[in-house]
Design an enzyme around this catalytic site. Structure first.
Site, PDB file in Angstrom:
ATOM      1  N   GLY A  75      86.352  54.067  26.456  1.00 12.09           N
ATOM      2  CA  GLY A  75      86.102  54.779  25.104  1.00 12.09           C
ATOM      3  C   GLY A  75      86.297  56.036  25.032  1.00 12.09           C
ATOM      4  O   GLY A  75      85.940  56.807  25.774  1.00 12.09           O
TER       5      GLY A  75
ATOM      6  N   ARG B 166     101.009  39.409  20.667  1.00 11.28           N
ATOM      7  CA  ARG B 166     101.929  39.632  21.949  1.00 11.28           C
ATOM      8  C   ARG B 166     101.617  38.509  22.751  1.00 11.28           C
ATOM      9  O   ARG B 166     100.835  37.824  22.571  1.00 11.28           O
ATOM     10  CB  ARG B 166     101.722  41.013  22.458  1.00 11.28           C
ATOM     11  CG  ARG B 166     100.324  41.121  23.296  1.00 11.28           C
ATOM     12  CD  ARG B 166     100.319  42.381  24.075  1.00 11.28           C
ATOM     13  NE  ARG B 166      99.157  42.412  24.934  1.00 11.28           N
ATOM     14  CZ  ARG B 166      97.828  42.887  24.730  1.00 11.28           C
ATOM     15  NH1 ARG B 166      97.401  43.049  23.183  1.00 11.28           N
ATOM     16  NH2 ARG B 166      96.766  42.819  25.381  1.00 11.28           N
TER      17      ARG B 166
ATOM     18  N   HIS C 141      73.233  49.212  27.950  1.00 15.05           N
ATOM     19  CA  HIS C 141      74.580  49.974  28.132  1.00 15.05           C
ATOM     20  C   HIS C 141      74.813  50.181  29.595  1.00 15.05           C
ATOM     21  O   HIS C 141      74.993  51.440  30.213  1.00 15.05           O
ATOM     22  CB  HIS C 141      74.595  51.170  27.500  1.00 15.05           C
ATOM     23  CG  HIS C 141      75.775  51.730  26.758  1.00 15.05           C
ATOM     24  ND1 HIS C 141      76.426  52.239  25.784  1.00 15.05           N
ATOM     25  CD2 HIS C 141      77.156  51.300  27.489  1.00 15.05           C
ATOM     26  CE1 HIS C 141      77.601  52.472  25.667  1.00 15.05           C
ATOM     27  NE2 HIS C 141      78.142  52.080  26.919  1.00 15.05           N
TER      28      HIS C 141
END
Length: 312
Positions: A72, A172, A275
């Site tokens: 990110g 896709r 995290h």
């Protein structure tokens, strides 16, 4: 190439770096290693926070490349306004696939098999057996089918899941099958026993997992978030888990870090990790290989990989 290269890892510890570049070591320390205006290639310190990441950017007037060591890039977005046009922003696609996919599987299996309950029982010296759901035969939906989403599916396959539904921004065909677009979510969510969120945080995905999204999930389903906290509406999630209708395994939260008094800590059926999807022993070798490859291209004047944005 002229200009300094700022690295959060010492250059002599990265095999394969090209010669002829002026490397500077900076990992978020109060003092800069040199004049930021001389920096041409900035590798953002890993897990030092957005404030540290953007601190030198206003003075980096010669900058050509910003390279993150995370998949990110939301932690540097606020600093892009300081940069001249044409600066390339590159992410670390591929660096965290193994670590994050491992954690996603850990959270799924721990939640389904009741590992947190066993740990608490062990602390009390209690032998508590019981019947728990298995991962085998479950339908799994992966929201955010990029490199990490694909790595998660690779690790799901040996567990004999019934079906994997893949969802990304646009439709896709991937190696393992079709990838649905976001607009297909309403029809896919009711069939999923487990929903794994691995999408990047963008204006389109912020709050994507809201009350309507959660309301479409089947009773007893598990939500796993290994992306970014703000992708999930925390208030809406609390409503669902406190009612007992859904369970959740979260590596990221909103807010983050989660305050001590936040109700998510005590919510039934919620497993929280702080995290830790990226920071494992797998990170540094892959990060070093990425930096060596990118800087070799940079020194040779070749196109860089992992370019996600160019300032305009």
């Amino acid at each position: 190439m002229t200009g300094d290269v700022w690295l959060p890892v010492r250059a002599d510890e990265i095999p394969g770096l090209p010669e002829g570049l002026n490397y500077r070591f900076w990992n978020g320390e109060p003092d800069f290693p040199a004049d930021p205006s001389d920096c041409a290639y900035y590798v953002v310190p890993y897990m030092q926070g957005a404030e540290t990441a953007v601190r030198p950017l206003p003075d980096m007037t010669s900058l050509r490349v910003v390279q993150t060591l995370s998949a990110g890039v939301d932690h540097v977005q606020s600093g892009l306004k300081y940069l001249r046009p044409g600066v390339q922003l590159c992410n670390a696609r591929g660096v965290h696939d193994a670590s994050t996919a491992e954690l996603a599987l850990t959270l799924i299996l721990s939640s389904l098999r009741g590992i947190p309950d066993f740990v608490r029982a062990q602390e009390r010296g209690e032998w508590r057996s019981g019947f728990r759901p298995a991962l085998a035969d479950k339908n799994v939906l992966i929201l955010g089918y990029g490199a990490i989403g694909s790595a998660i599916e690779d690790r799901l396959v040996p567990f004999e899941v019934a079906r994997v539904a893949r969802v990304a921004r646009s439709a896709r065909t991937a190696e393992r099958g079709p990838v649905h677009q976001l607009t297909d979510l309403p029809g896919l969510l009711p069939d999923a026993d487990i929903v794994v969120v691995a999408t990047p945080l963008t204006e389109d995905t912020r709050g994507l997992v809201d009350a309507d999204f959660l309301g479409r999930m089947k009773n007893g389903a598990l939500l796993v978030n290994v992306s970014r906290g703000p992708v999930v509406d925390t208030k809406a999630l609390l409503t669902e888990v406190e009612s007992g209708r859904l369970t959740a395994a979260l590596d990221v939260t909103d807010p983050e870090p989660l305050p001590r008094e936040h109700p998510l800590w005590q919510a039934p059926g919620v497993l929280i990790s702080p995290h830790v999807g990226g920071p494992t022993s797998a990170f540094l070798p892959r990060a070093k290989r990425l930096l060596a490859a990118q800087l070799t291209r940079y020194a040779a004047g070749e196109p860089l990989g992992n370019v996600v944005h160019t300032t305009g």
